[in-house]
Each structure stands twice: as structure tokens, then as C-alpha cells.
Enzyme design. Structure first.
Site, PDB file in Angstrom:
ATOM      1  N   ASP A 144       0.835  -1.193   0.000  1.00 30.41           N
ATOM      2  CA  ASP A 144       0.000   0.000   0.000  1.00 30.41           C
ATOM      3  C   ASP A 144       0.875   1.250   0.000  1.00 30.41           C
ATOM      4  OD1 ASP A 144      -2.208  -1.637   0.148  1.00 30.41           O
ATOM      5  OD2 ASP A 144      -2.439  -1.422   2.324  1.00 30.41           O
ATOM      6  N   LYS A 145       0.327   2.345  -0.470  1.00 29.90           N
ATOM      7  CA  LYS A 145       1.060   3.611  -0.520  1.00 29.90           C
ATOM      8  C   LYS A 145       1.707   3.936   0.823  1.00 29.90           C
ATOM      9  CE  LYS A 145       0.244   8.596  -0.745  1.00 29.90           C
ATOM     10  NZ  LYS A 145      -0.783   9.661  -0.834  1.00 29.90           N
TER      11      LYS A 145
END
Length: 306
Positions: free
Chosen positions: A137-138
Site C-alpha cells: 500500500d502507498k
């Protein structure tokens, strides 16, 4: 240059596209169907349709096209490289960096940085996700591997699919987890309440997370997580489901937190895999980021004061 891969269809009645999708997890079903329609897949030397059902024992030959010319801009962004050779590159992804371009995000991604650093990346995922075997995930930091050629990509994707590649995460969560260790099982899919979030839902994809408590701080816990599956937001959703959301999580966490962290306190600490060409076992570790280290230092100091 195009590359060929050969597989054996052992199970009678299995669809050709499903057979390939189970082995090439980074290719979408639609992408595989296009390859089949284009004649890039042969069963015992003959082209077949995507819905072809195996008789059992056939040989499947997949010819992967040469990588597409990419339109994504190469950007000389900082990369924390843990290891690199002609086949793979292992990096410590920074929190806040998106892995690959998507709608509304065309610059500043890991792919942009890799294109500037590497002369070659695997082309299996097309122009948008060259080299990307798995994702973070970012706002999750830590160790990731990318492939520089299709041969390495296929092998690494298979290791992740079969769980031969092992990933360990550290997370700081709210609350005191009572158990020393445990397993969370819950099928994950899109939330009916918010389509931007994932949730444990009927009909979702099976997901299993194993956890082990490392340290307790009263109202916070440092926990180690091992993934048996790799669903979107899996650790975040599973820990939230047992009442222990991650500190700083903007989607699933608590609105207020005394700690300064831009995103969830989740870090991909280690990755163990077999080199896709040399077959040597490899172990990689990404140091804990400063923001999580500061949180742990503050929690330990508070605990020592009683």
C-alpha cells in the site's frame, strides 16, 4: 525478445484461462485471455480457446511477448536499494510512495523511479506496472522485490502464489492484544458501505493472517504478522476486525492518535525467497522506518516510567 514458458495441465476439466491465472498471478484474466486469443498459448502444440477444458496431462506453452515500450516517464527519484543484480532488484519502499501509476497518479511512483534506475524491467504487466511482482500500500513501508525480465517475474510470482516466498510485517496497533499469538481468518472483499475500503464480507476472497505479539505497552501492541494470503489491505482489515486497528491508519484506524505518522504503522520487515535464476535462498530485511522507531521509543520510555 519473446520468452516461452511450459506448464503441465494435470487436472482434467480445468479451464485453460483459470489454469494460467493460478500460475501467473500478476496477469489479469482478461490479459491472459487476450494472449490466448492471439495464439500465444498452445496446448500440445495447438491453439485453444480460453474456455478449453483439460483432458489431463497436456503440455501448455506460453509465449510472452517482448516488453511494450512504456509511456510512463522515468524519474530519478531516491531509491533505498537493498540488493540488485541482472534479474531482480530489492528495495525498501518509503511510506507515502505509490507503487505504480494509476488513475490520477502518473508521477512520483516506484515504477517511475525504477524506470530511471534500471535499463530493463519485465514486461508481463504491461506499460503501467513493469517489473512489479507484488505490491505494498502507498502508506506501508518496507521490502519489495521487482523483476528485471519475464523469466524472473514468472518465477517470483509463482513463489508468492505458492507461499514459497515468505513475508513478515511489523505493525503497531491500538489496544492490548491478549493472546500471545493467533490466526485471523476472514474472506475479504469490497465494503458495501464504502467501495474505497475493504472488509470481511460474505463471498470475499479467503484470507489468512498469522500474528505474534512482540511487545506490549498497555494501550498499544507491537505485533508481527505473517501472510498466508495476500489480499488488498489484508493486515489492516484483519487486525481491525479483532478490535486492534493500526496506529495512523487513515481508512481503518482511529481518528485521533498522539503519534506523528503519515499513514498506518505497518512495515514489511523481511522477505525470504529463492533467486529465480541461481536458485540460491535469499533473505532481505528493511530497517524499521524512523517514524515507527520513534513511536516505539516513546512507548518504551513511557513504560519504563511506569
Amino acid at each position: 525478445m519473446a520468452e516461452q514458458e511450459v506448464y503441465q495441465m494435470e487436472t482434467a476439466g480445468e479451464r485453460l484461462d483459470k489454469f494460467l491465472a493460478a500460475r501467473l498471478t500478476e496477469l489479469s484474466r482478461s490479459h491472459l485471455q487476450k494472449l490466448i486469443e492471439a495464439g500465444a498459448v498452445l496446448v500440445d502444440g495447438k491453439p485453444r480457446k480460453a474456455n478449453y477444458k483439460s483432458r489431463g496431462g497436456e503440455e501448455v506453452t506460453l509465449t510472452l511477448p517482448a516488453p511494450e515500450a512504456t509511456e510512463i516517464a522515468a524519474e530519478p527519484l531516491p531509491l533505498a536499494i537493498l540488493y540488485e543484480d541482472v534479474d531482480i532488484i530489492v528495495i525498501n519502499k518509503a511510506r507515502g510512495m505509490v507503487v505504480h501509476p494509476a488513475a490520477g497518479v502518473t508521477h512520483g511512483t516506484l515504477v517511475n523511479a525504477l524506470l530511471a534506475h534500471c535499463k530493463d524491467l519485465s514486461g508481463i504487466n504491461g506499460a503501467i506496472r513493469p517489473g512489479i511482482v507484488h505490491r505494498l500500500d502507498k502508506d506501508t513501508s518496507g521490502v519489495m522485490v521487482a523483476a528485471k525480465n519475464d523469466r524472473a517475474h514468472i518465477d517470483l510470482a509463482e513463489q508468492i502464489r505458492t507461499k514459497a516466498a515468505r513475508r513478515v510485517y511489523w505493525a503497531i496497533v491500538h489496544g492490548n492484544i491478549q493472546e500471545e499469538s493467533g490466526t485471523i481468518k476472514g474472506a475479504i472483499g469490497r465494503s458495501a458501505k464504502d467501495r474505497k475500503c475493504m472488509a470481511i464480507v460474505p463471498g470475499g476472497k479467503p484470507a489468512v493472517t498469522h500474528f505474534r505479539v512482540l511487545e506490549r505497552f498497555g494501550d498499544y501492541t507491537l505485533v508481527e504478522c505473517r501472510l498466508e494470503t495476500g489480499r488488498t489491505h489484508q493486515i489492516r482489515v484483519h487486525l481491525t476486525s479483532i478490535g486492534h486497528p493500526l496506529v495512523g491508519d487513515p481508512k481503518y484506524g482511529r481518528r485521533s492518535s498522539p503519534f506523528a505518522i503519515a499513514g498506518q504503522a505497518l512495515h514489511s520487515l523481511t522477505l525470504d525467497l529463492t533467486h529465480p535464476v541461481t536458485r540460491q535462498p535469499m533473505h532481505f530485511m528493511a530497517p524499521l522506518p524512523e517514524d515507527m522507531a520513534r513511536i516505539l521509543a516513546a512507548l518504551r520510555a513511557r513504560r519504563s516510567r511506569g
